[in-house]
Structures are given as structure tokens and as C-alpha cells.
Design a protein around this motif. Structure first.
Motif, PDB file in Angstrom:
ATOM      1  N   PRO A 150       0.804  -1.224   0.000  1.00 14.75           N
ATOM      2  CA  PRO A 150       0.000   0.000   0.000  1.00 14.75           C
ATOM      3  C   PRO A 150       0.838   1.276   0.000  1.00 14.75           C
ATOM      4  N   TRP A 151       1.914   1.322   0.782  1.00 16.97           N
ATOM      5  CA  TRP A 151       2.663   2.578   0.874  1.00 16.97           C
ATOM      6  C   TRP A 151       3.741   2.725  -0.191  1.00 16.97           C
ATOM      7  N   LYS A 154       1.668   2.615  -4.655  1.00 18.52           N
ATOM      8  CA  LYS A 154       0.814   3.742  -5.089  1.00 18.52           C
ATOM      9  C   LYS A 154       1.661   4.844  -5.739  1.00 18.52           C
ATOM     10  N   HIS A 155       2.900   5.030  -5.225  1.00 17.15           N
ATOM     11  CA  HIS A 155       3.768   6.070  -5.806  1.00 17.15           C
ATOM     12  C   HIS A 155       4.213   5.692  -7.216  1.00 17.15           C
ATOM     13  N   TYR A 162       0.925   9.919 -14.230  1.00 21.51           N
ATOM     14  CA  TYR A 162       1.129  11.347 -14.529  1.00 21.51           C
ATOM     15  C   TYR A 162       2.236  11.579 -15.554  1.00 21.51           C
ATOM     16  N   LEU A 173       4.021  16.482 -10.726  1.00 25.97           N
ATOM     17  CA  LEU A 173       3.455  15.428  -9.868  1.00 25.97           C
ATOM     18  C   LEU A 173       4.173  14.099 -10.090  1.00 25.97           C
ATOM     19  N   TYR A 176       7.407  14.143  -8.297  1.00 27.92           N
ATOM     20  CA  TYR A 176       7.201  14.041  -6.847  1.00 27.92           C
ATOM     21  C   TYR A 176       7.039  12.565  -6.459  1.00 27.92           C
ATOM     22  N   HIS A 177       6.166  11.862  -7.180  1.00 27.90           N
ATOM     23  CA  HIS A 177       5.902  10.459  -6.822  1.00 27.90           C
ATOM     24  C   HIS A 177       7.089   9.550  -7.147  1.00 27.90           C
ATOM     25  N   GLN A 180       9.292   9.913  -4.147  1.00 29.28           N
ATOM     26  CA  GLN A 180       8.730   9.175  -3.010  1.00 29.28           C
ATOM     27  C   GLN A 180       8.918   7.670  -3.180  1.00 29.28           C
ATOM     28  N   GLU A 183      12.562   6.729  -2.542  1.00 27.47           N
ATOM     29  CA  GLU A 183      12.891   6.825  -1.105  1.00 27.47           C
ATOM     30  C   GLU A 183      12.318   5.628  -0.338  1.00 27.47           C
ATOM     31  N   LYS A 184      11.075   5.284  -0.653  1.00 26.40           N
ATOM     32  CA  LYS A 184      10.435   4.183   0.073  1.00 26.40           C
ATOM     33  C   LYS A 184      10.980   2.828  -0.380  1.00 26.40           C
TER      34      LYS A 184
END
Lengths: 226, 294
Positions: A150-151, A154-155, A162, A173, A176-177, A180, A183-184
């Protein structure tokens, strides 16, 4: 809805596969059906790599050398058509899903689907593999960690959506994702590698035998109740 | 311990949406769940122990299917032998003994084959009981779940979930403020959890001993494990070999060509470190000793 559910699903699956390829974190044990006199075998398409191979309980060594025939010829008088119990296996970068045994197996061995972690180990040819994710209908063992999907994914989905050409394109956008997601993914990599580090060593020394000091204390057999 | 209701309230206030007009409770709960999964997995904040019966002649067990929310092993204690199993990698065992997965004997090593399957070497010939210390990933949450985290952990959940909600509304600058706060403190939180983790285990051990104020070193002395080739000549006539250290009681496992030798039958141990074999090994044979010492 800006993006169709099919598009989102496709990118979600792409993202899961990307993570599995990057971290090589989906592992599985499979067995091969061996035919006497046949040295080469094709592995399933979901296989990303082989980490280990057990021949009836014995771990075989792997070699990346393409000059295996010569190597064996020098060492033990090996010839290409020699048959026996395989001593090693060979996988080429050019054909990563083809496995070749040396010497050529002289006996046939049936494959098994259960007991590969227990009773069947001494009797089967077993491969520990890295693999791509299975589908949602497959065994849960073939999916990415349920608690990370889930975390993380989605990115990836939003980054891809986008980035697409069209009215909904928004590169700010998307970037940005992407940031993220990267990083995750790094965090997940740390969590995954930590699973094999057996920390913290402060209270779990490498291999202690409890000594006289503990017998003095009359240490009970079970230290901590669940 | 703050409740999940408090967390809902704080996040709604951070979002300036106390009436949940823009952000429903379900949306916020989903963000809290993501934060809880991430925080617990990264910071080892949920430590558990469980008793596990290891069936005879079994090399591997799937811990994920036996221990709910299992994440990773911290240690394996073998109560009957009053010792912890030594953690090893599969690669190392493969180098030491090519048939280790089918070797039956005394279990003294554990490995993780992957993130689910734990293996022991050697597989026991009868059922044995281990105490497994492990960490859990956060459980599935509902509107009235109890979240067991420290106050600092609670603030981190609040920061992440607030940022995650704002991100879903494409309020990226505001989202970054909260998420940066979360990621900036994550490593520090993990370090603090490590100290708490060690202290909680020591306290639990101390309670079982009826002692208080124990330190880690008094509860479990720091033993060192070693795998070595004992010093001596392999020539078909020499039978004496020497270890580098004196093994702790019952910890020595001696192998000749990956076959376990039996103490007082295949060899004797004297003066703490001197091994005398009953049969002299030949040149090219492989003698290996695995033991712990203080």
C-alpha cells in the motif's frame, strides 16, 4: 476518474514486478523433472535467477564458465556425452532460464510440488529461485510483502500515470511520486536486508552456551512466557 | 497509551477538517495503517516470543504461517540445551557441508532461507521445542484498535498519516512538511527502539530469575562462536590436533569430511584444547571444529 482502473491495475502490476526484480525479494522453492540422458532444462518464465540447487539433498556448485567442457576434460577426463550424477550446473547470461547439468544425468527424477522444504529434499532436484510476482490468484508466497504494497506501489502507479502523454500529464506530480517511490524502495531494501542480519546482537550473542553462572541461577527452561 | 481515536482527532485538526468534511475517517484510517506498517517494519517496534515445537527430521518451517504478523527472527533459544542457536547464512552452511539440509543430529545453528522459512542445522531426530524471539509487523487496524507504540512512535504515525492525506489531495508542499518530519526522525526512533528492545528482554530474563538490576552481560555472557580447522598434520599417522580456544561445555562439534565425529568414540578432548582422533586422517581429508568459547 482521470485514469482507467485497467491502467492503474497495469501499472500496479508493473510496479510490483519492478520491486521484485530490484530487490530479488520473492523467493520460492521449485523442483525439476529430470530425464535420464538429457542435460539441458528450461525453467519457468517467472524465474529471475537461481540461488541454489540441491540434487537429492546435495548442494551442487554453479559455474558461469562457458568452457566447462574443457575444464572437466582437463580435470577428470570429462566428455560431453558422459553420464552420471551431476556435480555442477551451468547457466548462461545469454539464456538465463536454461540450466545445464554436468555430467548429464544418468537417471530420471520426478518433480514434486509438496514437501520441498522437508520430506522430499533427499529425493528431488530442488531449485531455490528468485521470481517475479504471481497473480492475485497465486499462492501468497509468490506475492510482494502485503504490508509494503500500500505505501510503496501507489507512488509507482501515480508516477507512471502522470508521466503518460495526454491531458492528465503532470510532470511535476510525476517527479514528486518518483522521488517518493525511490525513497520508500530504499527503506524496503533496508527492512528486507535487516531480516537476515539477526540484530540486535547486544542481547543475542552469536552462539552462547549458557554456563555455570546460569545454572547457579537455576534458570527455568522457558525464559519468557508468550 | 494514546488511543486511535486521539490519533483521528489530532490528524483531523492538522488537516483543519475536524468535521471530516474532506477527509473521511476511512481515508485517515488507511493513511494510519500505511504508517503503522512502515513504522513497525522499519523500527522493530513490536517484539514477541513464542514456543515452537520443531518436528523430528524437519529442516525448515514456515514461520509466516505459524506466527501471526511475523516479520523477522531475533534469536532462537533451545531450552533443553540451555543455549541459543547460532545464526548462520545459507551460503556459509553450503560451504561447510553440501548435504547439511539432510543431516540429522544435534541442532545448534539456525538460518533463514528466505524471509519466511527458518531452517536448523542439524535437523533433530525427535521433536524439540525452541523459544523464538521475533518482531512483528503492525496488525490490521480498525476504528477502535489499540495501537501499542511509544509516545514518540505515536507522533510519527500522526506526522506520516497527516502528510499522506495531504498528498492524496495534491497539497504537496504541506504534505512534504509532515512527511519530512516523519522520515527525519525515523532513524532516531529505530535506535531508541533497539535500546528498549534489549532492555525489555533483559528485564524479562531477570524476572524469571528472581533478580533485578541485571545487565545484559550478567544475564547472557558474551560467548564467541568459532569455526576452524584444528592445528595438526594430515599424513595418515598423526592423530593429535589442537584447537585455538577451550570450548564451552558440550559446544564442540568436530567433523571429518563433513561427517560428525562422536566424542569419546571417534575422538577425545583433553587439556581443554587437545583433540586425539581414534583414526589418523589422510592427506587431503578435511577436519573442521565448530564451538563456542568465552
Amino acid at each position: 476518474m482521470i485514469f482507467s482502473s485497467e491502467t492503474i491495475q497495469r501499472f500496479a502490476e508493473d510496479g510490483e514486478e519492478w520491486v521484485a526484480r530490484t530487490l530479488r525479494c520473492i523467493r520460492q522453492r521449485i523442483s525439476l523433472s529430470i530425464t535420464a540422458g538429457v542435460s539441458e532444462y528450461e525453467l519457468p518464465s517467472y524465474v529471475l535467477g537461481v540461488s541454489r540447487l540441491l540434487w537429492c539433498g546435495t548442494k551442487l556448485s554453479s559455474t558461469r564458465s562457458a568452457s566447462l567442457d574443457f575444464k572437466f576434460a582437463d580435470l577428470i577426463g570429462f566428455t560431453a556425452d558422459m553420464q552420471g550424477t551431476p556435480q555442477c550446473y551451468f547457466m548462461s547470461d545469454a539464456t538465463p532460464r536454461t540450466i545445464k547439468f554436468y555430467p548429464t544425468p544418468s537417471i530420471g527424477i520426478a518433480k514434486a510440488t509438496i514437501g520441498l522444504y522437508s520430506s522430499e529434499i533427499p529425493y528431488r532436484v530442488i531449485l531455490d529461485i528468485y521470481r517475479t510476482p504471481g497473480t492475485s490468484e497465486d499462492d501468497e508466497d509468490t506475492r510482494l510483502f502485503y504490508w509494503a504494497l500500500p505505501w510503496l506501489i501507489k507512488h509507482y502507479v501515480e508516477y507512471k500515470c502522470y508521466s503518460q502523454e495526454g491531458k492528465a500529464q503532470d510532470l511535476e506530480l510525476a517527479n514528486y511520486h518518483k522521488k517518493q517511490f525511490d525513497e520508500k524502495l530504499r527503506l524496503l531494501q533496508l527492512i528486507y536486508s535487516d531480516m537476515f542480519s539477526f540484530r540486535p546482537k547486544a542481547f543475542m550473542p552469536t552462539s552462547p552456551t549458557l554456563t555455570s553462572r546460569h545454572r547457579e541461577f537455576n534458570l527455568p527452561e522457558k525464559y519468557i512466557q508468550e | 497509551m494514546p488511543s486511535i481515536t486521539t490519533l483521528f482527532t489530532r490528524i483531523s485538526e492538522n488537516l483543519e477538517d475536524s468535521s471530516n468534511r474532506f477527509y473521511t475517517q476511512a481515508t485517515i484510517l488507511k493513511s494510519i495503517q500505511d504508517a503503522y506498517y512502515l513504522l513497525s517494519a522499519y523500527a522493530d517496534s513490536k517484539v514477541k516470543s513464542a514456543t515452537l515445537v520443531w518436528p523430528a527430521n524437519t529442516t525448515y518451517l514456515n514461520l509466516e504461517s505459524r506466527l501471526s504478523n511475523f516479520l523477522k527472527i531475533l534469536g532462537v533459544y533451545y531450552p533443553a540445551q540451555r543455549r541459543f542457536l547460532a545464526p548462520r547464512s545459507v551460503e556459509l552452511l553450503d560451504k561447510l557441508a553440501t548435504r547439511w539440509e539432510v543431516t540429522v543430529g544435534f541442532p545448534y545453528v539456525f538460518v533463514m532461507l528466505d524471509h519466511r522459512y527458518m531452517g536448523v542445522y542439524q535437523q533433530p531426530s525427535s521433536d524439540v521445542t525452541f523459544t523464538i524471539y521475533y518482531t512483528e509487523v503492525g496488525e490490521h487496524l480498525s476504528d477502535n484498535s489499540n495501537i501499542i507504540v511509544s509516545d514518540e512512535g505515536f507522533r510519527l504515525l500522526e506526522n506520516y498519516a497527516t502528510g499522506d492525506c495531504l498528498e492524496s489531495s495534491i497539497e504537496l508542499a504541506k504534505a512534504s512538511f509532515w512527511l519530512d518530519s516523519f522520515f527525519g526522525k525515523l532513524e532516531l526512533y529505530k535506535e531508541s527502539q533497539r535500546d528498549i528492545l534489549a532492555a525489555s528482554i533483559v528485564n524479562a530474563l531477570g524476572e524469571s530469575l528472581g533478580k533485578t538490576g541485571l545487565s545484559i552481560s550478567t544475564v547472557i555472557p558474551a560467548a564467541q562462536s568459532i569455526i576452524e580447522t584444528p592445528l595438526g598434520t594430515m599424513n595418515g599417522s598423526n592423530v593429535t590436533f589442537v584447537l585455538s580456544y577451550e570450548p564451552q561445555a558440550n559446544s564442540l562439534a568436530l567433523y571429518l569430511n563433513d561427517v560428525l565425529l562422536v566424542l569419546n568414540t571417534d575422538y577425545t578432548l583433553s587439556n581443554g584444547t587437545d583433540i586425539t582422533l581414534s583414526t589418523a586422517p589422510n592427506y587431503g581429508e578435511y577436519l573442521r571444529a565448530e564451538y563456542t568459547h568465552l
